[in-house]
Design an enzyme around this catalytic site. Structure first.
Site, mmCIF file in Angstrom:
data_model
loop_
_atom_site.group_PDB
_atom_site.id
_atom_site.type_symbol
_atom_site.label_atom_id
_atom_site.label_comp_id
_atom_site.label_asym_id
_atom_site.label_seq_id
_atom_site.Cartn_x
_atom_site.Cartn_y
_atom_site.Cartn_z
ATOM 1 N N CYS A 35 0.851 -1.472 0.031
ATOM 2 C CA CYS A 35 0.073 0.061 -0.061
ATOM 3 C C CYS A 35 0.778 1.340 0.022
ATOM 4 C CB CYS A 35 -0.870 -0.066 1.150
ATOM 5 S SG CYS A 35 -2.045 -1.383 0.999
ATOM 6 N N TYR A 175 -5.182 -13.317 -2.213
ATOM 7 C CA TYR A 175 -4.644 -12.949 -1.015
ATOM 8 C C TYR A 175 -5.186 -13.422 0.143
ATOM 9 C CZ TYR A 175 -2.922 -9.225 2.033
ATOM 10 O OH TYR A 175 -2.452 -8.379 2.942
ATOM 11 N N HIS A 178 -2.038 -11.346 6.475
ATOM 12 C CA HIS A 178 -2.461 -10.291 7.250
ATOM 13 C C HIS A 178 -3.576 -10.298 8.069
ATOM 14 C CE1 HIS A 178 0.640 -9.031 3.796
ATOM 15 N NE2 HIS A 178 1.675 -9.114 5.004
ATOM 16 N N ASP A 271 4.525 -8.522 10.003
ATOM 17 C CA ASP A 271 4.971 -9.064 8.583
ATOM 18 C C ASP A 271 5.969 -7.664 8.302
ATOM 19 O OD1 ASP A 271 5.438 -9.918 6.016
ATOM 20 O OD2 ASP A 271 4.039 -8.543 5.295
#
Length: 683
Positions: A35, A175, A178, A271
């Site tokens: 991002c 995905y 996370h 992460d």
């Protein structure tokens, strides 16, 4: 004539093409989805930033998360979006920018499920269970998905895959990482206690993810690669997914299904841990098993900046492809610098997470090391190119901190004659001083990179132990002067919340601590009053408690270092302080200081408490701009960095770079100093 390869042959393996399903990456450098605070809101900036990564040699360049349905609306976060065909033009433009430099373009399709507030779309969020929305504690609940909802979700995902192919992408990332997507919520026991075929056993909880991968491959056939981005450990112990348990079992179940595995840990703050809490390659222990259970290429991240560490990870059989987000931000040209035999020119990521913070603030990302991040389109700043000089003007820069070093480097690259005068016996300013504090040693890279580049430029001279006054500056005879003299911490308690000096307060400051001064003898009580709310208060607390002091950290905030929630490290900071024995007092205002005592007032109840010991004040800073008044009107002079406006190190570097870029350029003081994306109103 045959030109020899300048690259160290040890690094040749990094530049081998690698087949990923039906496509082939030109090398092993993969800019993983990250991002950036641009996305759909500032698409021109996002496109140019991604294209710059491809120009810099990243063989695979992917989008950030791209939400594909209104029930997954993540407003105010400014990610990419693909709800319908209207979103294709800017995504296609990103693909073109990446393809222009021979790289593969990937897209990460995401639905954030119970993390989605749907503040813009006003749709009801969805997830495996009836659960409150997690982000920002919105007073909104996600509703439990029925079997029909799951079929709808799978159809939406398939349509998004087909649109991605229409846009020209080479790879699609499915995905489940996370702890922030519908597939990861279905997989997680803490979010999924369903009793149907999508709940209970690992096979059932993994069912939706399997279906998405299978349906994606069916939709695109042999035209695009399918990447499984998957978190193998939730870092929760036995209460969550563990790499040695269900994390490994999940990958074994799906081992040959995708064309590539992109593995990491959950959640984002684990992460993308800062360098204060994790070293380069820190995820290797969690992902080391993956290549033993699949024949498909494997990628992982770990804030890799050293080519030796990258090669080691491949040679040891941990990964086939080097994944990177933050290192690609700090230096978009990292691969090319290795390829061209100049790894010493890499701007290594310092792991401060300012990039993440700006994204979390819904603003275009910034970088401490790379001041051109986010400015590639806005200001047409190229990270490796700068315009040549426009005059023979000479420049004196006073102060060799982050702003002064960056200004000297940029001006030197342009060809100007630059003199850098530093009052202390070493360069780096606050960077050097702060990098000696606990676990901030990697921050010294800000100094070391710039110093290494400057030393190779004969037109830039550095003089240490050269504190200059107004008369000496004028006598020096430079055509222009830049003041990069930094700032000092206040000692009177005035800061973000306290607006008048605290009675009796003449406290020690972080400057004093970094200069070697201490409150009293080891073992005595010390209260750190933190009205800064970033890293400094907690780092000083760590230092003093390690030296034997009885440390209390008092703050007006509701938690320690509250701003570091944006840099993804608040919980890590507070946990470390508690484990080290630091007492934490929240909602406290410093109201009076005595000779060996202090008084705090609870900002909610107004209860006053007395505490023994001395005070370290971490509140606000004042610019050291005394020279400016004496020089203004006598010589062209400009304040840069903390001398102009105390802020974070990234801001000081940016202002130094800006000074170098804008030197000898006429700037309209009334104009907008950057390009803006235009919009066409629909009536």
């Amino acid at each position: 004539m045959v030109m020899s390869n300048p690259r160290d042959p040890r690094y040749d393996i990094l530049f081998e093409p690698i087949k990923i399903g039906p496509v082939t990456a030109p090398n092993r450098f993969y800019q993983v989805p990250h991002c950036n605070g641009m996305g759909r809101m500032f698409p021109d900036s996002m496109i140019e930033m991604r294209g710059m990564k491809a120009e810099g040699g990243w063989g695979i360049v992917t989008t950030e998360q791209c939400d594909f349905h209104p029930t997954g609306d993540v407003q105010p976060f400014t990610e990419t979006r693909m709800w319908d065909d209207a979103d294709l033009p800017y995504l296609s433009a990103m693909v073109d920018a990446v393809h222009a430099h021979g790289a593969l373009a990937g897209i990460e399709l995401v639905h954030n499920g119970q993390d989605s507030g749907c503040l813009y779309s006003r749709e009801v969020p969805i997830g495996p269970e009836h659960r409150p929305v997690t982000w920002h504690q919105h007073p909104i609940q996600a509703r439990a998905m029925s079997r029909s909802d799951i079929r709808d979700y799978r159809r939406w995902h398939r349509k998004a895959v087909l649109r991605a192919r229409q846009a020209g992408f080479d790879m699609v990332v499915v995905y489940a990482g996370h702890d922030g997507t519908v597939p990861s919520h279905f997989l997680s026991r803490k979010s999924n206690q369903r009793s149907d075929e999508y709940g209970g056993s690992l096979e059932n909880r993994l069912r939706l993810y399997r279906e998405l991968i299978e349906e994606t491959k069916d939709a695109i056939g042999d035209t695009m690669a399918v990447v499984a981005r998957f978190a193998v450990d939730e870092m929760m112990g036995k209460d969550g997914l563990e790499w040695a348990g269900e994390g490994k079992e999940a990958i074994e179940m799906l081992a040959e299904l995708p064309d590539m595995w992109d593995v990491n840990v959950s959640d984002w703050e684990n992460d993308s841990m800062t360098s204060r809490f994790a070293q380069e390659g820190y995820q290797e222990e969690y992902i080391s098993f993956v290549k033993s259970v699949t024949s498909k290429p494997v990628s992982a991240v770990g804030r890799y900046t050293s080519p030796d560490t990258m090669v080691s990870a491949i040679r040891r059989g941990l990964v086939d492809i080097i994944g990177a987000a933050r290192p690609s931000i700090a230096d978009p040209f990292l691969p090319n610098k290795i390829k061209q035999g100049r790894p010493e020119d890499i701007r290594e990521c310092i792991g401060c997470n300012i990039c993440a913070a700006w994204n979390n603030l819904s603003a275009p990302s910034r970088c401490t090391q790379n001041p051109t991040m986010g400015e590639e389109w806005r200001k047409k700043w190229h990270p490796e190119k700068i315009a040549p000089k426009e005059s023979d003007a000479t420049i004196l820069i006073v102060g060799a901190g982050p702003a002064g070093l960056e200004a000297a480097l940029g001006l030197g690259q342009r060809g100007y004659q630059v003199t850098l005068a530093e009052a202390r016996s070493e360069t780096g300013g606050r960077v050097t001083r702060e990098s000696r504090l606990p676990e901030l040693n990697e921050w010294a890279r800000v100094r070391d990179y710039r110093l290494g580049q400057i030393k190779r430029r004969p037109n830039v001279e550095i003089y240490l132990e050269s504190e200059l006054n107004v008369d000496q500056i004028l006598e020096f005879g430079a055509d222009h002067v830049a003041l990069a003299t930094g700032a000092i911490w206040r000692n009177d308690g005035v800061g973000r919340n306290i607006r008048f000096p605290v009675p009796g307060c003449s406290a020690l400051t972080p400057d004093d601590i970094m200069d070697g001064k201490r409150p009293a003898t080891s073992g005595s009580a010390v209260t750190i009053y933190d009205d800064d709310h970033y890293y400094m208060g907690s780092v000083i607390a760590e230092l003093l408690v390690s030296e034997g002091y009885r440390v209390t950290l008092a703050t007006q905030g509701l938690c320690v270092a509250s701003w570091t929630e944006y840099t993804l490290e608040q919980r890590h900071i507070e946990k470390r302080l508690l484990e080290s024995g630091v007492q934490i007092l929240t909602r406290q205002e410093l109201t009076e200081v005595g000779s060996d005592e202090l008084w705090l007032t609870n900002t909610l109840t107004q209860e006053v408490s007395r505490h023994e010991g001395s005070v370290v004040s971490v509140t606000a800073r004042l610019p050291r701009d005394e020279l400016f008044g004496g020089l203004k009107g006598k010589i062209p002079v400009r304040r840069i960095g903390d001398c102009f406006g105390p802020s974070i190190i990234a801001a000081a570097v940016y202002e130094g770079h800006r000074y170098a870029r804008e030197f000898d350029t006429e700037i309209d003081p009334d104009g907008v100093p950057f390009n803006r994306t235009g919009y066409q109103l629909q009536h």
